[in-house]
Design a protein around this motif. Sequence first.
Motif, PDB file in Angstrom:
ATOM      1  N   UNK A   1     -20.566  95.468  32.085  1.00  0.00           N
ATOM      2  CA  UNK A   1     -19.116  95.502  31.860  1.00  0.00           C
ATOM      3  C   UNK A   1     -18.378  95.830  33.148  1.00  0.00           C
ATOM      4  N   UNK A   2     -18.961  96.694  33.975  1.00  0.00           N
ATOM      5  CA  UNK A   2     -18.339  97.030  35.262  1.00  0.00           C
ATOM      6  C   UNK A   2     -18.408  95.846  36.228  1.00  0.00           C
ATOM      7  N   UNK A   3     -19.515  95.142  36.217  1.00  0.00           N
ATOM      8  CA  UNK A   3     -19.642  93.960  37.074  1.00  0.00           C
ATOM      9  C   UNK A   3     -18.607  92.907  36.659  1.00  0.00           C
ATOM     10  N   UNK A   4     -18.469  92.699  35.356  1.00  0.00           N
ATOM     11  CA  UNK A   4     -17.470  91.750  34.866  1.00  0.00           C
ATOM     12  C   UNK A   4     -16.070  92.137  35.332  1.00  0.00           C
ATOM     13  N   UNK A   5     -15.795  93.437  35.302  1.00  0.00           N
ATOM     14  CA  UNK A   5     -14.479  93.911  35.741  1.00  0.00           C
ATOM     15  C   UNK A   5     -14.246  93.607  37.213  1.00  0.00           C
ATOM     16  N   UNK A   6     -15.224  93.894  38.057  1.00  0.00           N
ATOM     17  CA  UNK A   6     -15.075  93.653  39.490  1.00  0.00           C
ATOM     18  C   UNK A   6     -14.903  92.168  39.776  1.00  0.00           C
ATOM     19  N   UNK A   7     -15.755  91.345  39.200  1.00  0.00           N
ATOM     20  CA  UNK A   7     -15.667  89.901  39.437  1.00  0.00           C
ATOM     21  C   UNK A   7     -14.318  89.364  38.945  1.00  0.00           C
ATOM     22  N   UNK A   8     -13.873  89.862  37.803  1.00  0.00           N
ATOM     23  CA  UNK A   8     -12.574  89.452  37.288  1.00  0.00           C
ATOM     24  C   UNK A   8     -11.445  89.821  38.231  1.00  0.00           C
ATOM     25  N   UNK A   9     -11.534  91.011  38.830  1.00  0.00           N
ATOM     26  CA  UNK A   9     -10.521  91.439  39.794  1.00  0.00           C
ATOM     27  C   UNK A   9     -10.480  90.502  41.008  1.00  0.00           C
TER      28      UNK A   9
END
Length: 208
Positions: free
Chosen positions: A72-80
């Motif tokens: 979920x944190x990786x998804x957040x970073x990539x989304x940013x």
Amino acid sequence: MSETAPAQQRGVRLPRTERRAQLLAAAQRVFSANGYHAAAMDEIAEQAGVSKPVLYQHFPGKLDLYIALLESHVDELVGRVQEALASTTDNKLRVQAAVGAFFDFVNNDAGAFRMVFESDLRGEPAVQDAVDRATSASVDAITETITADAGLDEAKARLLAVGLVGMSQVSARFWLTHHSTMSREEAVALTATLAWRGIGAGFPLQGK
């Protein structure tokens, strides 16, 4: 019971997505405070205000929970990063926004950042895959933009993208430790200026 998990949460049926988010938030608090190895599923359930069987309904074990949280944190970073690249067609501003995405990820939740970039479970294949995706997906997004706008072939664009991502990660990690002496805005501006003078000056927007 912990103050973060009011008594009225027990026995309340939540939609699966809401319950999952609640459990991940509790897990983040426990993993951040104790590290993976010292974290206990009992404490995570207590923090979330649920019974252990409810926790195990969603996550079969502690590693499954850790990986889900890490993803979920990786998804957040990539989304940013993707959002930053799509925020403007001005490449100078794009570079600054992409750098800023890493600083904002670090600044908003140091625990999330440390899970992604300083995980103590790098030897676990599923954890390493998730950590690698944080870099590779960011590089992919930036490569696509550089290829389209600078007219470079994919290999050259990817090398520049790796450099930008690496610079942003390392600078953001350093700033996290020393940010009391420098604002987020100043740190982003300095890092983006260094990157832009290399990418922007050396490889201007095609057709300009």
